[in-house]
Structures are given as C-alpha cells and as structure tokens.
Design a protein around this motif. Structure first.
Motif, PDB file in Angstrom:
ATOM      1  N   TYR A   1     116.411  33.891-103.494  1.00  0.00           N
ATOM      2  CA  TYR A   1     115.904  34.381-104.761  1.00  0.00           C
ATOM      3  C   TYR A   1     115.031  35.508-104.730  1.00  0.00           C
ATOM      4  CZ  TYR A   1     117.614  29.785-104.879  1.00  0.00           C
ATOM      5  OH  TYR A   1     118.225  28.339-104.687  1.00  0.00           O
ATOM      6  N   ALA A   2     115.483  36.771-105.379  1.00  0.00           N
ATOM      7  CA  ALA A   2     114.700  38.032-105.023  1.00  0.00           C
ATOM      8  C   ALA A   2     114.465  38.706-106.486  1.00  0.00           C
ATOM      9  CB  ALA A   2     115.464  38.750-104.082  1.00  0.00           C
TER      10      ALA A   2
ATOM     11  N   ARG B   1     104.916  40.331-102.490  1.00  0.00           N
ATOM     12  CA  ARG B   1     105.623  41.742-102.899  1.00  0.00           C
ATOM     13  C   ARG B   1     105.426  42.735-101.714  1.00  0.00           C
ATOM     14  NH1 ARG B   1     104.024  46.096-105.611  1.00  0.00           N
ATOM     15  NH2 ARG B   1     105.762  47.461-106.517  1.00  0.00           N
ATOM     16  N   ILE B   2     106.594  43.344-101.263  1.00  0.00           N
ATOM     17  CA  ILE B   2     106.640  44.155-100.110  1.00  0.00           C
ATOM     18  C   ILE B   2     107.532  45.502-100.447  1.00  0.00           C
ATOM     19  CG2 ILE B   2     107.370  44.926 -97.752  1.00  0.00           C
ATOM     20  CD1 ILE B   2     106.909  41.911 -97.061  1.00  0.00           C
ATOM     21  N   ALA B   3     106.612  46.519-100.535  1.00  0.00           N
ATOM     22  CA  ALA B   3     107.302  48.012-100.741  1.00  0.00           C
ATOM     23  C   ALA B   3     108.201  48.369 -99.717  1.00  0.00           C
ATOM     24  CB  ALA B   3     106.182  49.138-100.768  1.00  0.00           C
ATOM     25  N   VAL B   4     109.282  49.139-100.308  1.00  0.00           N
ATOM     26  CA  VAL B   4     110.386  49.692 -99.349  1.00  0.00           C
ATOM     27  C   VAL B   4     109.860  51.091 -99.340  1.00  0.00           C
ATOM     28  CG1 VAL B   4     112.732  49.787 -99.185  1.00  0.00           C
ATOM     29  CG2 VAL B   4     111.987  47.846-100.401  1.00  0.00           C
ATOM     30  N   PRO B   5     109.681  51.414 -97.932  1.00  0.00           N
ATOM     31  CA  PRO B   5     109.365  52.673 -97.456  1.00  0.00           C
ATOM     32  C   PRO B   5     110.605  53.582 -97.193  1.00  0.00           C
ATOM     33  CG  PRO B   5     109.086  51.369 -95.591  1.00  0.00           C
ATOM     34  CD  PRO B   5     109.631  50.379 -96.704  1.00  0.00           C
TER      35      PRO B   5
ATOM     36  N   TYR C   1     110.549  41.187-103.721  1.00  0.00           N
ATOM     37  CA  TYR C   1     109.735  40.043-103.628  1.00  0.00           C
ATOM     38  C   TYR C   1     110.831  38.697-103.732  1.00  0.00           C
ATOM     39  CZ  TYR C   1     107.095  35.799-104.570  1.00  0.00           C
ATOM     40  OH  TYR C   1     106.403  34.565-104.605  1.00  0.00           O
ATOM     41  N   ALA C   2     110.725  38.214-102.417  1.00  0.00           N
ATOM     42  CA  ALA C   2     111.862  37.309-102.343  1.00  0.00           C
ATOM     43  C   ALA C   2     111.324  35.653-101.783  1.00  0.00           C
ATOM     44  CB  ALA C   2     112.800  37.739-101.291  1.00  0.00           C
TER      45      ALA C   2
ATOM     46  N   SER D   1     109.017  39.053 -96.937  1.00  0.00           N
ATOM     47  CA  SER D   1     108.534  38.714 -98.328  1.00  0.00           C
ATOM     48  C   SER D   1     108.368  37.156 -98.360  1.00  0.00           C
ATOM     49  CB  SER D   1     109.151  39.600 -99.340  1.00  0.00           C
ATOM     50  OG  SER D   1     108.785  38.856-100.536  1.00  0.00           O
ATOM     51  N   SER D   2     109.527  36.645 -98.120  1.00  0.00           N
ATOM     52  CA  SER D   2     109.568  35.311 -98.106  1.00  0.00           C
ATOM     53  C   SER D   2     108.452  34.683 -97.384  1.00  0.00           C
ATOM     54  CB  SER D   2     110.950  34.813 -97.728  1.00  0.00           C
ATOM     55  OG  SER D   2     111.034  33.241 -97.895  1.00  0.00           O
TER      56      SER D   2
END
Length: 386
Positions: free
Chosen positions: A250-251, A378-382, A223-224, A372-373
C-alpha cells in the motif's frame, strides 16, 4: 520489396508470460501477419531461437509452432556467427537469473530487450544500463501497461487537456491468488520467496513507476507499507512452504508537478471492481477511471452534487453518470505493440525511451518502497546517477 530477418534469442519462453505474451501473441503474431512493415517496401521477419534449461519443453514448443531453432546452451548461441548468429537477446527468466544472462549478451554485442524488474537491486540494474550504453547496443525494457487500451485512452484525455490541473491518482490492482492447497495457485511459488526475487512490491512497483512517470510525472517520494497476509502456501508439487515475500503493498507517491498517487497492490484481495487494475484520475476540470480496456470520464460541468445523508438510501446512479471514452482506433496486444517499436528501433535507429535506465528507475522505486516499509517513513526518490 526486401525481407530482412532478425534472429532473436528468447530466454524464458517456457514460462507463462514469456510463452503466451512474448512468443505467441507478439513475435508469432507478427509472422502470421507477414512480418513487420518498415516502410519503403522493407519487411522485418522475426526468427525466434528458443533458449532455456529444459530441452523437452523447448522441443515441444518448437514443434507446436513449427520453429526450427532451440538450444539449452546460451553461451554457444551468443558466440555463434554467420547464419547462426542472433541479433537480439530477450530475457523473461526469473529476476535473479536475469542480470548474468543480460551481461553476457551485452558482452557478445547483442541488442537486449528484457522483462522487468531488470535486476534484483538498483546497483545491478544500473550496471546493466551502463554496460549497454558503453557497448552501444540497443536496449529496451518491457513496459506493457502503457500500451493497454484503457491507459492509452486515458493518455488521450491527458494530452487533450481534459483534466486541467491533475490533483490525484488512485490505483487499485490485484486479485485473490489461491494458496495452493485446495485450489492451485495462479502464480508461481517463487513469487512468494524473497530469495528468488519474489514479492508484489518488486513485481508491481516497476510498473507503477513507468505508468506514473510517462502519464503524470516522475515520482519524487514514496511512503509504503507492505504485508505478507498469507504466510502459508503450497507450491507446484503440493508441498507446503512459508511465504517470505510480501503479497500486498500500500503506497503513496508524490509526483513531480504536485499530484499525489495512492496505489494499492495485492494478491490477497477479492475483486469488486470492473477490471483487475483501475486508476481514478481527478483533476480540476474533470475525472476519469481507466482500466485494462475501458476508460470513463466525468467533466466538471457534468459532475453531480451528492449530499451526505446516512439516514436515507443513496439515490444517485453514480456509475451511470460517467461517459464512456470511445476506442476511435484498433488497439493491438500491448506486448506486441512494444515489440514492434523495439524492433523498429533496432532496424531503423532513432530514440527509444523505455531503455535499461528507465528499467532501473522501476527497480529503484521498488527498493525504496521496501525500505520505506521497513523504516516506517516517507523516502525521497533521488535522480539516478549517470
């Protein structure tokens, strides 16, 4: 004893990083020490061949350091055979120029070692990894932060079980980069133009990916929030321009295993810490703060008992309550240390973890952080595709 020469095409050595860290403090430092000892009486001797677009600059560097070989014709160099053939192609150009040159080097059968990010986007980064894997050449990506003395001492604490279960990682990186009007900027103007591959998320998230991955566990979500705090800047010629890339990010990163990492990156922050980058790691059994060179720790049994009372001055000497972690060894320049490992990989074979696929993970995290910004979520990292 035998001395084997490895010829290395170095593209981008007229830039600050390519010149100072990779040429002077890595390969030339290796030559000054007699070459790389491979064991068994064998020594590997690096022979740089400087590559770039500015002949005057290349000639000046070559003359300054007594180097015999430089060229502005990369294709001719990659095609050369016999004594003129190069074994390794190294790239420290701006990001937008890197993929094309690396593709040509792989097609010519050269081993490749590159700065990060390896490409402007994940598709390009994965393409380079697949091309190198198919070609069967050795390939590596610079991941220098892992070789910093402070982080190596932090790794020692992790490996020794000092923290117990790690709960969180807090990172602070950055400094004030002058706008360029009344004081010259410390970074090139392309860093602030999106079209040229600029932006602090693109620059620093690949670093945070490998630091988190190797020390604490892979990133599973991000999440950034990015920002362009200073839109008005002046370039190397003193001409004003509008910054189109982010100068702060900022993450929050969720890590495999449950720990949470929060890292702030900014070129618009004034430093009130001991080093330009610091990571605080908190675990059930202890905590540590690591920077470029220093690492200090506080064990569970030595943790003070602060009490919040806004009506009285704080009496605890908090900074004095941490124990300095000793060096216990001599730490070489981090770029040189990784160069030595990659050269051994080329000369002797064996596994090498920091390859182009590892570099693609860094590009992926930067891409997802920017997304994400933009989307505010929030984004999942596959997992990366094969």
């Amino acid at each position: 004893m035998t001395r084997r020469t490895v010829r290395i095409a170095m593209n981008g050595v007229t830039g600050r990083m390519g010149y100072r860290q990779h040429l002077v403090r890595s390969l030339l430092a290796l030559r000054e020490s007699g070459g790389l000892d491979l064991g068994g009486g064998d020594t590997l001797w690096p022979e740089p061949v400087l590559v770039g677009r500015r002949p005057d600059a290349l000639r000046a560097i070559a003359e300054r350091h007594g180097l015999a070989h430089w060229t502005t014709d990369l294709d001719a160099l990659l095609a050369a055979g016999g004594e003129d053939a190069v074994d390794i192609y190294f790239d420290a150009q701006i990001t937008s120029a890197r993929p094309d040159a690396v593709r040509r080097a792989i097609a010519a059968g050269k081993h490749v070692y590159v700065e990060k990010p390896t490409a402007p986007d994940l598709a390009g980064a994965l393409e380079l990894a697949r091309l190198a894997e198919t070609a069967g050449v050795c390939h590596g990506v610079v991941q220098d932060k892992l070789f910093l003395p402070g982080l190596r001492k932090l790794k020692r604490l992790i490996d020794g079980g000092f923290f117990g279960r790690i709960l969180s990682v807090r990172g602070e990186f950055g400094y004030w980069v002058f706008e360029g009007d009344w004081q010259a900027a410390q970074r090139p103007s392309w860093n602030y133009r999106t079209a040229d591959g600029g932006g602090i998320a693109v620059d620093m998230f690949p670093h945070w990916e490998y630091v988190l991955h190797d020390l604490f566990g892979g990133v599973t979500s991000v999440y950034a929030q990015t920002a362009t705090h200073l839109p008005d800047r002046w370039d190397e010629r003193g001409a004003p321009y509008t910054a189109t890339a982010d100068d702060a990010a900022y993450a929050v990163f969720q890590l495999r295993g449950g720990a949470v990492a929060q890292i702030n990156s900014s070129w618009a922050v004034r430093v009130m810490r001991d080093e330009l980058v610091e990571f605080q790691v908190d675990g059930v059994q202890g905590s540590a703060v690591a920077g470029l060179r220093r690492c200090r720790a506080q064990h569970r049994a030595a943790t003070p008992r602060p009490v919040w009372n806004p009506d009285l001055p704080t009496g605890e000497p908090f900074r004095e309550q941490w124990q300095e972690i000793p060096d216990n060894q001599e730490f070489d320049n981090g770029f040189k240390a990784q160069w030595e490992l990659f050269l051994r990989h080329v000369a002797l074979g064996g596994p090498y973890p920091w390859d182009l696929r590892a570099g693609a993970r860094g590009v992926q995290l930067a891409e997802l952080g920017l997304r994400s910004s933009r989307e505010g979520r929030r984004i999942a990292v596959p997992e990366l595709a094969p």
